[in-house]
Design an enzyme around this catalytic site. Structure first.
Site, PDB file in Angstrom:
ATOM      1  N   LYS A   1      15.404  13.881  55.317  1.00 32.17           N
ATOM      2  CA  LYS A   1      14.386  12.892  54.976  1.00 32.17           C
ATOM      3  C   LYS A   1      14.954  11.928  53.942  1.00 32.17           C
ATOM      4  O   LYS A   1      15.619  12.355  52.993  1.00 32.17           O
ATOM      5  CB  LYS A   1      13.168  13.618  54.398  1.00 32.17           C
ATOM      6  CG  LYS A   1      12.020  12.727  54.022  1.00 32.17           C
ATOM      7  CD  LYS A   1      11.142  12.418  55.206  1.00 32.17           C
ATOM      8  CE  LYS A   1      10.034  11.432  54.850  1.00 32.17           C
ATOM      9  NZ  LYS A   1       9.392  10.925  56.072  1.00 32.17           N
TER      10      LYS A   1
ATOM     11  N   LYS B   1      29.090  19.132  51.782  1.00 26.13           N
ATOM     12  CA  LYS B   1      27.645  18.983  51.532  1.00 26.13           C
ATOM     13  C   LYS B   1      26.826  19.983  52.344  1.00 26.13           C
ATOM     14  O   LYS B   1      25.774  20.446  51.882  1.00 26.13           O
ATOM     15  CB  LYS B   1      27.174  17.571  51.893  1.00 26.13           C
ATOM     16  CG  LYS B   1      27.962  16.447  51.254  1.00 26.13           C
ATOM     17  CD  LYS B   1      27.689  16.288  49.784  1.00 26.13           C
ATOM     18  CE  LYS B   1      28.762  15.460  49.112  1.00 26.13           C
ATOM     19  NZ  LYS B   1      30.080  16.093  48.981  1.00 26.13           N
TER      20      LYS B   1
ATOM     21  N   ARG C   1      33.645  18.861  38.657  1.00 27.52           N
ATOM     22  CA  ARG C   1      34.591  18.321  37.671  1.00 27.52           C
ATOM     23  C   ARG C   1      33.829  17.947  36.403  1.00 27.52           C
ATOM     24  O   ARG C   1      32.598  17.953  36.388  1.00 27.52           O
ATOM     25  CB  ARG C   1      35.222  17.037  38.234  1.00 27.52           C
ATOM     26  CG  ARG C   1      34.159  15.974  38.528  1.00 27.52           C
ATOM     27  CD  ARG C   1      34.703  14.621  38.887  1.00 27.52           C
ATOM     28  NE  ARG C   1      33.654  13.608  38.924  1.00 27.52           N
ATOM     29  CZ  ARG C   1      32.874  13.351  39.954  1.00 27.52           C
ATOM     30  NH1 ARG C   1      32.994  14.051  41.079  1.00 27.52           N
ATOM     31  NH2 ARG C   1      31.939  12.423  39.880  1.00 27.52           N
TER      32      ARG C   1
ATOM     33  N   ARG D   1      29.200   1.627  30.667  1.00 24.85           N
ATOM     34  CA  ARG D   1      30.595   1.614  31.115  1.00 24.85           C
ATOM     35  C   ARG D   1      31.110   0.184  31.022  1.00 24.85           C
ATOM     36  O   ARG D   1      30.575  -0.723  31.648  1.00 24.85           O
ATOM     37  CB  ARG D   1      30.693   2.085  32.562  1.00 24.85           C
ATOM     38  CG  ARG D   1      30.323   3.536  32.725  1.00 24.85           C
ATOM     39  CD  ARG D   1      30.708   4.007  34.107  1.00 24.85           C
ATOM     40  NE  ARG D   1      30.201   5.339  34.366  1.00 24.85           N
ATOM     41  CZ  ARG D   1      30.571   6.085  35.401  1.00 24.85           C
ATOM     42  NH1 ARG D   1      31.442   5.598  36.276  1.00 24.85           N
ATOM     43  NH2 ARG D   1      30.071   7.294  35.564  1.00 24.85           N
TER      44      ARG D   1
ATOM     45  N   GLU E   1      23.910  16.879  45.412  1.00 25.88           N
ATOM     46  CA  GLU E   1      25.248  17.457  45.561  1.00 25.88           C
ATOM     47  C   GLU E   1      25.731  18.014  44.224  1.00 25.88           C
ATOM     48  O   GLU E   1      25.089  17.805  43.190  1.00 25.88           O
ATOM     49  CB  GLU E   1      26.246  16.442  46.126  1.00 25.88           C
ATOM     50  CG  GLU E   1      26.340  15.127  45.405  1.00 25.88           C
ATOM     51  CD  GLU E   1      27.144  14.075  46.207  1.00 25.88           C
ATOM     52  OE1 GLU E   1      28.251  13.765  45.772  1.00 25.88           O
ATOM     53  OE2 GLU E   1      26.662  13.581  47.244  1.00 25.88           O
TER      54      GLU E   1
ATOM     55  N   VAL F   1      32.621  11.267  34.060  1.00 26.85           N
ATOM     56  CA  VAL F   1      32.784  10.126  33.143  1.00 26.85           C
ATOM     57  C   VAL F   1      31.714  10.177  32.051  1.00 26.85           C
ATOM     58  O   VAL F   1      32.007  10.001  30.866  1.00 26.85           O
ATOM     59  CB  VAL F   1      32.671   8.795  33.930  1.00 26.85           C
ATOM     60  CG1 VAL F   1      32.641   7.598  32.982  1.00 26.85           C
ATOM     61  CG2 VAL F   1      33.788   8.649  34.945  1.00 26.85           C
TER      62      VAL F   1
HETATM   63  C1  MV4 Z   1      19.852   9.975  49.340  1.00 30.98           C
HETATM   64  C2  MV4 Z   1      18.978   8.936  48.984  1.00 30.98           C
HETATM   65  C3  MV4 Z   1      17.678   9.009  49.409  1.00 30.98           C
HETATM   66  N1  MV4 Z   1      17.265  10.049  50.163  1.00 30.98           N
HETATM   67  N2  MV4 Z   1      19.395  10.985  50.089  1.00 30.98           N
HETATM   68  C4  MV4 Z   1      23.837   8.110  47.443  1.00 30.98           C
HETATM   69  C5  MV4 Z   1      25.105   8.796  47.094  1.00 30.98           C
HETATM   70  C6  MV4 Z   1      25.095  10.097  47.792  1.00 30.98           C
HETATM   71  N3  MV4 Z   1      25.576  11.107  46.948  1.00 30.98           N
HETATM   72  C7  MV4 Z   1      23.669  10.318  48.153  1.00 30.98           C
HETATM   73  N4  MV4 Z   1      22.954   9.090  47.931  1.00 30.98           N
HETATM   74  C8  MV4 Z   1      21.639   8.976  48.238  1.00 30.98           C
HETATM   75  N5  MV4 Z   1      21.112   9.998  48.954  1.00 30.98           N
HETATM   76  C9  MV4 Z   1      18.128  11.006  50.502  1.00 30.98           C
HETATM   77  N6  MV4 Z   1      17.722  11.997  51.264  1.00 30.98           N
HETATM   78  C10 MV4 Z   1      19.479   7.879  48.210  1.00 30.98           C
HETATM   79  C11 MV4 Z   1      20.823   7.898  47.850  1.00 30.98           C
HETATM   80  C12 MV4 Z   1      21.272   6.749  47.104  1.00 30.98           C
HETATM   81  C13 MV4 Z   1      21.606   6.876  45.752  1.00 30.98           C
HETATM   82  C14 MV4 Z   1      21.537   8.091  45.095  1.00 30.98           C
HETATM   83  C15 MV4 Z   1      21.883   8.208  43.776  1.00 30.98           C
HETATM   84  C16 MV4 Z   1      22.281   7.073  43.081  1.00 30.98           C
HETATM   85  C17 MV4 Z   1      22.364   5.856  43.704  1.00 30.98           C
HETATM   86  C18 MV4 Z   1      22.023   5.741  45.046  1.00 30.98           C
HETATM   87  C19 MV4 Z   1      22.092   4.484  45.661  1.00 30.98           C
HETATM   88  C20 MV4 Z   1      21.762   4.384  46.974  1.00 30.98           C
HETATM   89  C21 MV4 Z   1      21.361   5.509  47.701  1.00 30.98           C
END
Ligand code: MV4
Length: 448
Positions: A201, A116, A292, A338, A288, A295
Site C-alpha cells: 500500500k 527488503k 550502518r 547538510r 527498512e 550521516v
Molecule cells: C514508501 C512511501 C510511501 N508508501 N512506501 C522512499 C525511499 C525508500 N526507502 C522508500 N520510500 C518510500 N516508500 C510506501 N508504502 C514513500 C516513500 C518515499 C519517501 C520515504 C522517505 C523519505 C522520502 C521519501 C520520498 C519519496 C517517497
C-alpha cells in the site's frame, strides 16, 4: 579493546571516527585515494595509506586494496563509515576471514536486513507493523494486480534489493501498475542485478521517522530516540532533527520497542537504524533497516548525550554497552543542516573546486562536523557534502532560532553551497509548524 583501527572512508566521517579513536586511546589509520592526498583530516590520523586512483571503484570500494592496507598497518578492526563498503556483506565476511573485526553487524545480519523482502519477514516475525501487502516477492503483473485489488490503490512497487528510492514506482490504477511493475523490475535488474520486486500500500504524504539502535554482543539492545528526516530532495536528506515534531513519549516507546524487537530477531549488533513511515494519525509502518552508522547520527548524540561512534566501537570490540535503556533520555532539541557544495539555483548541480574562505559558526549549542578549511579543494569524484551544521537548544523554537543564527555566521566562499536553502527552510512557515512530509521540498517549497 582494539589497539589500532583502519578507517575505510573519507571526508567528515573519517574525521568523526578519528576523533572517537583519539578519545578512546585507539590508534587509527586512514586510507585515501589520489584525489584526497594532502586532505587536512589525514594529518590527524596516526598513519595514512594511499590505496589508489580517484575513482572509488579503484580505491574506497576496492576490497583487496583496503585489506592490503589493513595488513600492512596491522590493524585489529576496520570502521567502514557510511556509504562505500559500509553495508557490503561480502566485505564484512572478508574482514572476518582475515581476522579483522568489521565495525558493524555480522555478514548474516547485513544480508538478512539488506534485502527488503527478508527484512519485512523479520519485521513481521517481531510483530512490527507493516503496510498492507504480501510477504513474498511478486512474480507477475497478474499477481501485482490481484494484490492491488485486495489492498486498494494507490500501491507502490519496490525493488527487494533496492534502497534510497531506486527501483520504486507508485501506481494509482491498473495501467500504471502494469507499467510500474515492469519498469521497477527492469530498473532493479540493471541497478542491483536482482530484479525481484514486491507490492505494498502506498502511504501519501508520510513522515520519515527513524529509530537509532545500538546493540552489544551480550544481548543488550538500546534505542536512542528517533530522528525526523522528512525533509529530503530526490531521496537525499537535507535537514534532520530530534526529537520528531510529531513524537510523544508513548509513540516513542512503541516505535523504540518495535525496532528493538526487530534488531533482536535479526541478531543485530553495533549501530543501526530502523526506518519507519508515519501517517498523520501517528500510525507507523516498517520501511527498512540501515545496517550502518548514518550521516545524521549527531542529532541523536546531542539529544541523548551519547557518543554513538564510541558505543559502536565498544560493541564491535565485544564490550558491554556503556549505558542501558533506562539511562537514555531524550532532552532538548537538535537540528542538522547538510551543507553541500551544490548550487540550489541550478538544479543542485555539484560545485567542486577550491574553497577560498571559511568562517565556522560557534557559540552556545553549535556543532560543526566537517573536514574542510580555507584552501581546501573539493574533489569532483565524490559526493558533495562538505559539512554538517548542528545546533542543540532546550526546545525546537530556540533550536530553529539558533540554526538561523549559525547559518548566518557560516561563510564558505569559492563554491556555491546549500546554506541559503537552509535559511529559507528555517524561515518556512510549514517547517516552523512542524507540518511537513517527505515530498514537501520537491512538491511545495521548491515548486513555489
Ligand atoms: C514508501 C512511501 C510511501 N508508501 N512506501 C522512499 C525511499 C525508500 N526507502 C522508500 N520510500 C518510500 N516508500 C510506501 N508504502 C514513500 C516513500 C518515499 C519517501 C520515504 C522517505 C523519505 C522520502 C521519501 C520520498 C519519496 C517517497
Amino acid at each position: 579493546m582494539f589497539s589500532k583501527i583502519l578507517i575505510a572512508n573519507r571526508g567528515e566521517i573519517a574525521l568523526r571516527v578519528i576523533r572517537a579513536c583519539r578519545e578512546m586511546g585507539i590508534k587509527c589509520v586512514c586510507v585515501f585515494s589520489e584525489a584526497d592526498r594532502g586532505a587536512p583530516y589525514l594529518a590527524l590520523a596516526d598513519e595514512s595509506v594511499c590505496i589508489g586512483p580517484p575513482p572509488s571503484g579503484k580505491s574506497y570500494l576496492d576490497i583487496s586494496r583496503i585489506m592490503s592496507a589493513a595488513e600492512i598497518t596491522d590493524v585489529d578492526a576496520i570502521h567502514p563509515g557510511y556509504g562505500f563498503l559500509s553495508e557490503n556483506a561480502h566485505f564484512a565476511e572478508v574482514c572476518q576471514s582475515s581476522g579483522i573485526t568489521f565495525i558493524g553487524p555480522s555478514p548474516e545480519a547485513i544480508k538478512l536486513l539488506g534485502n527488503k523482502t527478508s527484512a519485512r519477514g523479520v519485521a513481521a516475525k517481531a510483530g512490527v507493523p507493516l503496510l498492507p501487502g504480501v510477504k513474498e516477492n511478486v512474480e507477475s503483473e497478474e499477481a501485482a494486480i490481484e494484490i492491488a485489488n485486495s489492498i486498494g490503490y494507490p500501491v507502490i512497487v519496490k525493488a527487494a534489493a533496492g534502497g534510497g528510492g531506486r527501483g520504486m514506482r507508485v501506481a494509482h490504477n491498473e495501467i500504471a501498475l502494469v507499467n510500474g511493475f515492469l519498469q521497477a523490475k527492469s530498473e532493479a535488474g540493471l541497478a542491483f542485478k536482482d530484479d525481484s520486486v514486491y507490492v505494498e500500500k502506498y502511504l501519501e504524504q508520510p513522515r520519515h521517522v527513524e529509530i537509532q539502535l545500538i546493540a552489544d554482543k551480550h544481548g543488550n539492545t538500546v534505542y536512542c530516540g528517533e530522528r525526523d528526516c522528512s525533509l529530503q530532495r530526490r531521496h537525499q536528506k537535507l535537514v534532520e532533527e530530534a526529537p520528531s515534531p510529531i513524537m510523544t513519549p508513548e509513540l516513542r516507546k512503541k516505535m523504540g520497542d518495535a525496532a528493538t524487537k526487530l534488531a533482536k530477531e535479526a541478531g543485530y549488533t553495533t549501530a543501526g537504524t530502523c526506518e519507519f513511515l508515519v501517517d498523520s494519525k501517528g500510525n507507523f509502518y516498517f520501511m527498512e533497516v540501515n545496517t550502518r552508522i548514518q550521516v545524521e547520527h549527531p542529532v541523536s548524540e546531542l539529544v541523548t548525550r551519547t557518543d554513538l561512534i564510541r558505543a559502536q566501537i565498544l560493541a564491535a570490540a565485544g564490550e558491554k554497552l556503556p549505558f542501558k535503556q533506562s539511562d537514555v533520555e531524550v532532552r532538548g532539541h537538535a537540528i542538522e543542516c547538510r551543507i553541500n557544495a551544490e548550487d540550489p539555483d541550478h538544479d543542485f548541480r555539484p560545485c567542486p573546486g577550491k574553497i577560498t574562505r571559511v568562517f565556522v559558526p560557534g557559540g552556545p549549542g553549535v556543532r560543526w562536523d566537517s573536514h574542510i578549511e580555507a584552501g581546501y579543494t573539493i574533489p569532483s569524484t565524490y559526493d558533495s557534502m562538505i559539512g554538517k551544521l548542528l545546533v542543540f537548544a532546550p526546545d525546537r523554537t530556540q533550536a530553529i532560532a539558533r540554526m538561523k543564527r549559525a547559518l548566518t555566521e557560516l561563510r564558505i566562499e569559492g563554491v556555491k553551497t546549500t546554506t541559503p536553502l537552509h535559511l529559507r527552510i528555517m524561515n518556512d512557515r510549514r517547517f516552523i509548524e512542524g507540518s511537513v512530509h517527505t515530498s514537501y521540498i520537491e512538491k511545495e517549497l521548491l515548486a513555489k
